[in-house]
Design a protein around this motif. Structure first.
Motif, PDB file in Angstrom:
ATOM      1  N   THR A   1      10.409  11.909   8.837  1.00  0.00           N
ATOM      2  CA  THR A   1      10.733  13.330   8.808  1.00  0.00           C
ATOM      3  C   THR A   1       9.424  14.088   8.648  1.00  0.00           C
ATOM      4  O   THR A   1       8.519  13.627   7.929  1.00  0.00           O
ATOM      5  CB  THR A   1      11.662  13.665   7.626  1.00  0.00           C
ATOM      6  OG1 THR A   1      12.871  12.920   7.746  1.00  0.00           O
ATOM      7  CG2 THR A   1      11.996  15.149   7.590  1.00  0.00           C
ATOM      8  N   THR A   2       9.302  15.247   9.302  1.00  0.00           N
ATOM      9  CA  THR A   2       8.058  16.022   9.204  1.00  0.00           C
ATOM     10  C   THR A   2       8.348  17.426   8.687  1.00  0.00           C
ATOM     11  O   THR A   2       9.457  17.952   8.832  1.00  0.00           O
ATOM     12  CB  THR A   2       7.342  16.123  10.563  1.00  0.00           C
ATOM     13  OG1 THR A   2       8.188  16.802  11.503  1.00  0.00           O
ATOM     14  CG2 THR A   2       6.993  14.739  11.103  1.00  0.00           C
ATOM     15  N   ALA A   3       7.324  18.003   8.073  1.00  0.00           N
ATOM     16  CA  ALA A   3       7.368  19.398   7.625  1.00  0.00           C
ATOM     17  C   ALA A   3       5.962  19.976   7.770  1.00  0.00           C
ATOM     18  O   ALA A   3       4.976  19.248   7.626  1.00  0.00           O
ATOM     19  CB  ALA A   3       7.845  19.493   6.179  1.00  0.00           C
ATOM     20  N   SER A   4       5.878  21.271   8.055  1.00  0.00           N
ATOM     21  CA  SER A   4       4.566  21.896   8.275  1.00  0.00           C
ATOM     22  C   SER A   4       4.224  22.937   7.218  1.00  0.00           C
ATOM     23  O   SER A   4       3.169  23.566   7.291  1.00  0.00           O
ATOM     24  CB  SER A   4       4.523  22.539   9.671  1.00  0.00           C
ATOM     25  OG  SER A   4       5.568  23.491   9.814  1.00  0.00           O
ATOM     26  N   THR A   5       5.102  23.128   6.233  1.00  0.00           N
ATOM     27  CA  THR A   5       4.843  24.072   5.148  1.00  0.00           C
ATOM     28  C   THR A   5       5.203  23.437   3.809  1.00  0.00           C
ATOM     29  O   THR A   5       5.960  22.461   3.754  1.00  0.00           O
ATOM     30  CB  THR A   5       5.669  25.361   5.305  1.00  0.00           C
ATOM     31  OG1 THR A   5       7.066  25.039   5.173  1.00  0.00           O
ATOM     32  CG2 THR A   5       5.418  26.023   6.656  1.00  0.00           C
ATOM     33  N   GLY A   6       4.689  24.022   2.745  1.00  0.00           N
ATOM     34  CA  GLY A   6       5.008  23.520   1.424  1.00  0.00           C
ATOM     35  C   GLY A   6       6.474  23.707   1.084  1.00  0.00           C
ATOM     36  O   GLY A   6       7.129  22.809   0.539  1.00  0.00           O
ATOM     37  N   ALA A   7       7.013  24.875   1.414  1.00  0.00           N
ATOM     38  CA  ALA A   7       8.422  25.128   1.136  1.00  0.00           C
ATOM     39  C   ALA A   7       9.305  24.164   1.924  1.00  0.00           C
ATOM     40  O   ALA A   7      10.294  23.630   1.403  1.00  0.00           O
ATOM     41  CB  ALA A   7       8.774  26.577   1.493  1.00  0.00           C
ATOM     42  N   GLY A   8       8.939  23.937   3.183  1.00  0.00           N
ATOM     43  CA  GLY A   8       9.694  22.993   4.007  1.00  0.00           C
ATOM     44  C   GLY A   8       9.612  21.582   3.454  1.00  0.00           C
ATOM     45  O   GLY A   8      10.580  20.815   3.518  1.00  0.00           O
ATOM     46  N   ALA A   9       8.448  21.231   2.890  1.00  0.00           N
ATOM     47  CA  ALA A   9       8.277  19.903   2.310  1.00  0.00           C
ATOM     48  C   ALA A   9       9.201  19.702   1.124  1.00  0.00           C
ATOM     49  O   ALA A   9       9.844  18.652   0.975  1.00  0.00           O
ATOM     50  CB  ALA A   9       6.827  19.712   1.879  1.00  0.00           C
ATOM     51  N   LEU A  10       9.296  20.703   0.249  1.00  0.00           N
ATOM     52  CA  LEU A  10      10.147  20.583  -0.934  1.00  0.00           C
ATOM     53  C   LEU A  10      11.624  20.492  -0.543  1.00  0.00           C
ATOM     54  O   LEU A  10      12.385  19.716  -1.135  1.00  0.00           O
ATOM     55  CB  LEU A  10       9.908  21.766  -1.872  1.00  0.00           C
ATOM     56  CG  LEU A  10       8.516  21.812  -2.521  1.00  0.00           C
ATOM     57  CD1 LEU A  10       8.297  23.135  -3.242  1.00  0.00           C
ATOM     58  CD2 LEU A  10       8.331  20.643  -3.489  1.00  0.00           C
ATOM     59  N   ARG A  11      12.022  21.266   0.477  1.00  0.00           N
ATOM     60  CA  ARG A  11      13.404  21.183   0.951  1.00  0.00           C
ATOM     61  C   ARG A  11      13.700  19.808   1.540  1.00  0.00           C
ATOM     62  O   ARG A  11      14.731  19.196   1.263  1.00  0.00           O
ATOM     63  CB  ARG A  11      13.665  22.273   2.003  1.00  0.00           C
ATOM     64  CG  ARG A  11      13.873  23.667   1.445  1.00  0.00           C
ATOM     65  CD  ARG A  11      14.488  24.588   2.482  1.00  0.00           C
ATOM     66  NE  ARG A  11      13.657  24.674   3.680  1.00  0.00           N
ATOM     67  CZ  ARG A  11      12.681  25.556   3.851  1.00  0.00           C
ATOM     68  NH1 ARG A  11      12.409  26.430   2.878  1.00  0.00           N
ATOM     69  NH2 ARG A  11      11.988  25.587   4.960  1.00  0.00           N
ATOM     70  N   ALA A  12      12.773  19.327   2.390  1.00  0.00           N
ATOM     71  CA  ALA A  12      12.977  18.032   3.049  1.00  0.00           C
ATOM     72  C   ALA A  12      12.997  16.892   2.035  1.00  0.00           C
ATOM     73  O   ALA A  12      13.774  15.944   2.169  1.00  0.00           O
ATOM     74  CB  ALA A  12      11.874  17.798   4.081  1.00  0.00           C
ATOM     75  N   ALA A  13      12.162  16.987   1.005  1.00  0.00           N
ATOM     76  CA  ALA A  13      12.139  15.942  -0.022  1.00  0.00           C
ATOM     77  C   ALA A  13      13.471  15.883  -0.762  1.00  0.00           C
ATOM     78  O   ALA A  13      13.982  14.805  -1.069  1.00  0.00           O
ATOM     79  CB  ALA A  13      10.998  16.181  -0.999  1.00  0.00           C
ATOM     80  N   ALA A  14      14.047  17.055  -1.038  1.00  0.00           N
ATOM     81  CA  ALA A  14      15.327  17.099  -1.739  1.00  0.00           C
ATOM     82  C   ALA A  14      16.471  16.619  -0.844  1.00  0.00           C
ATOM     83  O   ALA A  14      17.378  15.925  -1.297  1.00  0.00           O
ATOM     84  CB  ALA A  14      15.603  18.516  -2.229  1.00  0.00           C
TER      85      ALA A  14
END
Length: 237
Positions: free
Chosen positions: A39-52
């Motif tokens: 899974t990929t994310a390009s922002t910090g907010a997106g990273a936290l959402r994807a991790a959860a």
């Protein structure tokens, strides 16, 4: 009935966080062909959402994100998960590396990096996390001065919890797991900081000094965290 039809273990889930599209694509392809679920994310907010949402087994995190500093993202993750985090960064200063490791990173990879080394570090992070979750036997080691619980990842002294940084814990855990045995400097650096840090022996002196101040009754004359000059360190119960 043929047992060969039984499903194998699920693929390792990897969350890659970076704002460089080319790097995201390269990592997604390289990890995907090796059987990882990416899974990929390009922002910090997106990273936290994807991790959860995705509950990854390991996170690859760039520090230079457009919305949040990577250390803020790391702090947000460490508030609720101990999933291994490998930091990617163009920042090569040792101070930046120490800050990231102290904030909870498990490894630090400087850009540009070789894919083979990166994949090796990823495997190490996943393996260590798997070993930590599957350790059996009595996980509690008690000395005359403090108690270490390897499963709970906690330390108490005189009945009170002792706060350790992730790097301090990594060093203590390595020594406790090999209690009574000499752990070489290179081995300790490789396991706690990663293969690229095998010559950074000053890290060991700094962090062992911090551990002694927190755990030894007389840090100048330690009884449990012992140095064997020029060779390594030993944990004595």
């Amino acid at each position: 009935m043929n047992d060969d039809t039984r499903p194998g273990p699920p693929p390792t889930r990897v969350l890659v966080v970076d704002d460089e599209p080319q790097l995201l694509r390269a990592l997604r392809i390289n990890l995907g062909v090796r059987g990882y679920d990416v899974t990929t994310a390009s922002t910090g907010a997106g990273a936290l959402r994807a991790a959860a949402d995705r509950k990854p087994d390991v996170i690859v995190l760039d520090l230079g994100l457009p919305d949040l500093d990577g250390l803020e993202v790391l702090a947000g993750l460490r508030g609720w998960t101990s999933v291994p985090v490998i930091v990617l960064s163009a920042r090569s200063d040792s101070g930046d590396k120490v800050d990231a490791l102290d904030a909870g990173a498990d490894d630090y990879v400087t850009k540009p990096f070789g894919m083979d080394e990166f994949l090796a570090r990823l495997r190490v992070a996943v393996r260590r996390a798997s070993q930590a979750s599957s350790d059996g036997g009595d996980p509690v080691v008690t000395t005359s001065s403090f108690t270490v619980d390897l499963v709970a990842r906690s330390v108490t002294r005189d009945g009170a919890a002792v706060h350790l940084t992730p790097t301090e814990w990594g060093m203590l855990e390595m020594l406790v797991r090999h209690r009574g045995k000499l752990v070489g400097q290179r081995e300790l650096l490789r396991e706690v900081w990663g293969p690229a840090y095998e010559s950074e022996t000053h890290y060991l002196r700094v962090y062992l000094g911090q551990l002694r101040r927190k755990l030894e009754p007389d840090p100048a004359h330690p009884k449990h965290l012992l140095t064997e000059a020029g060779m390594g360190y030993r944990f004595q119960v």
